[in-house]
Scaffold this active site. Sequence first.
Site: not given
Ligand SMILES: N[C@H](CCC[C@H](N)C(=O)O)C(=O)O
Length: 261
Positions: A74, A206, A146, A203, A194
């Site tokens: 994250c 992302g 992604h 994100c 997400e």
């Molecule tokens: N939902 C993402 C994890 C959190 C990513 C996001 N909150 C960030 O800041 O990178 C996943 O399951 O791959």
Amino acid sequence: MSYPFLKGHGTENDFVVLPDPDGTVHGDLAPERVRALCERRAGIGGDGVLRAVRRGDGWFMDYRNSDGSVSEMCGNGIRVFARYLHEREGEPFPMEIQTRDGVKTLDAAGDELTADMGIPEVLGETAVTVMGRTYPARHVSTGNPHAVVFVDNLAEAGALQEEPEHDDAIFPEGVNVEFVVRRGEHHVAMRVHERGAGETRSCGTGACAVAVVTSIADDAPRGTPYRVDVPGGTLSIVWTDDGRMLMTGPAVLVAEGETDL
Ligand SMILES: N[C@H](CCC[C@H](N)C(=O)O)C(=O)O
């Protein structure tokens, strides 16, 4: 039994921080507990949980999405996690943090923090479907999966209530989907659905995927800084000569307390 928590965010991607140095407070952190903590009315509220566990002479960031699922990494969360370690555990910058996607280095950058997010994997073309319309997408892994979609207008993505349909053969564990528009030279804006959290205000992993895909589309020289506007603010990303993504952005602790959720 009550235990300490903190609340923090990075460009309004928000998290509940659970200090658990010897790993005995929260056990395996059941998904239903994560969901209860992330509830925005009956709970503390958050897009995910950052559990802090000591490993060897360092710290491990155990990341969970708000639906209780586990993710490898994250990007906004690791900056908040580093802010917690620096402010509350006395860890100096630069610091190394262990994650399910390996060890990341965090350093201070004025009032913000810079995370070395490592080397992306650019994995080719795919497609996603939103509100019955299918879009070509680029598949990039930045520690987690992604799909990056260029659109003419961010409103095209609609309400983003559901996870966009995707190829389960390519994304067997689900996928984070970013919708991107150009705002200027080396400057884009994005929305994100997400995996495990729904549409969020930002994100980090992302934004890194978006910067990498845009840099390739621009044939930009490595080291070109990209500005990625998200609904919750702005992240700055540089894809370096040696292929690493350096992401700089805010990390704010907003509250701390006790809970028995
Ligand atoms: N939902 C993402 C994890 C959190 C990513 C996001 N909150 C960030 O800041 O990178 C996943 O399951 O791959």
